[in-house]
Design an enzyme around this catalytic site. Structure first.
Site, mmCIF file in Angstrom:
data_model
loop_
_atom_site.group_PDB
_atom_site.id
_atom_site.type_symbol
_atom_site.label_atom_id
_atom_site.label_comp_id
_atom_site.label_asym_id
_atom_site.label_seq_id
_atom_site.Cartn_x
_atom_site.Cartn_y
_atom_site.Cartn_z
ATOM 1 C CG HIS A 1 -3.879 -8.066 6.086
ATOM 2 N ND1 HIS A 1 -2.902 -8.996 6.350
ATOM 3 C CD2 HIS A 1 -4.274 -7.585 7.289
ATOM 4 C CE1 HIS A 1 -2.719 -9.097 7.662
ATOM 5 N NE2 HIS A 1 -3.532 -8.245 8.252
ATOM 6 C CG ASN B 1 -5.614 -3.150 3.228
ATOM 7 O OD1 ASN B 1 -5.281 -3.982 4.065
ATOM 8 N ND2 ASN B 1 -6.770 -2.501 3.297
ATOM 9 C CE1 TYR B 2 -0.169 -4.168 1.969
ATOM 10 C CE2 TYR B 2 -0.184 -6.554 1.677
ATOM 11 C CZ TYR B 2 0.044 -5.441 2.465
ATOM 12 O OH TYR B 2 0.499 -5.604 3.756
ATOM 13 C CG ASP C 1 -1.267 -11.798 0.889
ATOM 14 O OD1 ASP C 1 -0.890 -10.618 0.989
ATOM 15 O OD2 ASP C 1 -1.974 -12.348 1.746
ATOM 16 C CG LEU D 1 18.710 -16.157 15.839
ATOM 17 C CD1 LEU D 1 19.762 -16.760 16.766
ATOM 18 C CD2 LEU D 1 19.302 -15.942 14.449
#
Length: 383
Positions: free
Chosen positions: A123, A126-127, A153, A56
């Protein structure tokens, strides 16, 4: 299965959101991955087990309108885009929850929906850094070390988001109302580290990084190379387990420094390392497998599925293409996950089928196709 009948729309994105969708699919949810058209598709989704694909184009008004209509018949929307993208498309939470007040709108991002970094790229590393956790990871006198992209992640992102969705679905059963989930990977991995925060007064982390009990400082909580280039993992924390470790290594406890003599840890590490290097991994397994020394082999991906323990529990599964992956966890006694063994879907493979299920007519589908808002994919063309 436990989530049978739950309809999920997962907007295609990078690794954390696909894991979230796969968890829900493994436990029975009907997960539709809403893909970009193949010409602009992102990297392949390797966590597409049990999902179907609808292609979509959300940048076209007709495509955005179609998603809005799809959300009217869905239970969950997983949205992994950067801050403000959905609002620009006219598909923000206020719009979609007005159309369907029962919708669980899960927003999975690195930094969350508010705050200084909300609009910034990032990424896992970094988190992990911003959560404080990265400062705790690494060996003595070395830089902090990110252990691949698992923690932020997947644990702090994909798994926490899936948990939030299930919690919101449970609450909806009472209230009849959906809600928005702001799943920040920074906060997810920080929450995961709660023990590190709440144990600070116990003395577990009083030394610099890499010199503490659980961060590679202790000789009895460490990995050691064997004579065949493999490794053994040692976690003999408690005295009774440490005693069995010492016995298995062929040492005399009375001739060694006390287990918790911190100043002797470097010396003991060298001693343990020299002993482990004298035998193969298999030989050490034969010594420690029948004990409570908390010593186990470090298994490679090539070996893990064939290990006796994992084989006995069927911990790893094989799909129709012969690919091996972990079995869904945890194992529920009455309604366990039944992961699909079929190949992953091609982009747009189920577009028509899904639209029909959600109440679109064949004429409406044909119009969307002529407007280049959707795409069909013939699987046979890829065989």
């Amino acid at each position: 299965m436990a989530l049978s009948g739950v309809r999920v729309l997962e907007l295609a994105g990078l690794a954390p959101a696909p894991l979230c969708g796969m968890i829900l699919a493994d436990f029975g949810a009907q997960v539709v991955r809403v893909d970009r058209l193949s010409q602009s598709a992102a990297a392949p989704d390797v966590q597409a087990r049990g999902k179907r694909s609808l292609a979509l184009d959300l940048k076209r008004p007709q495509g955005a309108a179609a998603l809005k209509r799809l959300c009217g018949g869905a239970d969950v929307l997983i949205e992994p885009f950067r801050h403000g993208v959905m609002e620009k498309l006219g598909l923000g939470p206020e719009v979609l929850l007005h159309e369907n007040p029962r919708l669980i709108y899960a927003r999975l991002t690195g930094f969350g929906q508010t705050g200084k970094y909300a609009k910034s790229a990032g990424h896992d590393i970094n988190y992990l850094a911003l959560s404080g956790v990265l400062s705790k990871l690494g060996r003595k006198n070395e830089n902090p070390y990110a252990p691949v992209n698992l923690l932020a992640d997947f644990a702090g992102g994909g798994v926490m988001c899936a948990m939030g969705i299930v919690i919101a679905l449970f609450e909806r059963a009472r209230s009849g109302r959906g809600q928005v989930i702001d799943a920040s990977m920074v906060e997810g991995v920080a929450y995961l580290s709660s023990f590190l925060w709440k144990s600070q007064n116990l003395g577990l982390w009083s030394q610099p990084r890499g010199e503490n009990l659980l961060d590679s400082g202790a000789p009895f909580y460490e990995t050691y190379r064997t004579s065949d280039g493999k490794f053994m993992a040692v976690g003999a924390l408690e005295p009774q387990f440490y005693n069995q470790l010492i016995k298995g290594l062929g040492l005399n406890l009375d001739e060694l420094p006390a287990q918790m003599s911190f100043s002797n840890w470097p010396e003991m590490k060298e001693k343990f390392a020299s002993i482990f290097a004298q035998k193969t991994q298999a030989e050490w397994c034969s010594i420690f497998d029948s004990t409570d020394a908390c010593v186990t082999p470090v298994l490679s991906f090539d070996d893990v599925a064939s290990h006796q323990h994992n084989k006995e529990r069927s911990s790893f599964i094989k799909n129709d293409q012969g690919e091996i992956s972990p079995r869904p966890a945890p194992v529920l006694s009455r309604t366990p996950a039944v992961p699909s063994c079929e190949r992953d879907p091609f982009i747009g493979e189920h577009t028509e089928e899904i639209l029909l299920e959600y109440g679109f007519t064949k004429q409406e589908i044909a119009k969307l196709y002529s407007d280049k808002a959707i795409e069909f994919k013939n699987p046979k063309a890829n065989l």
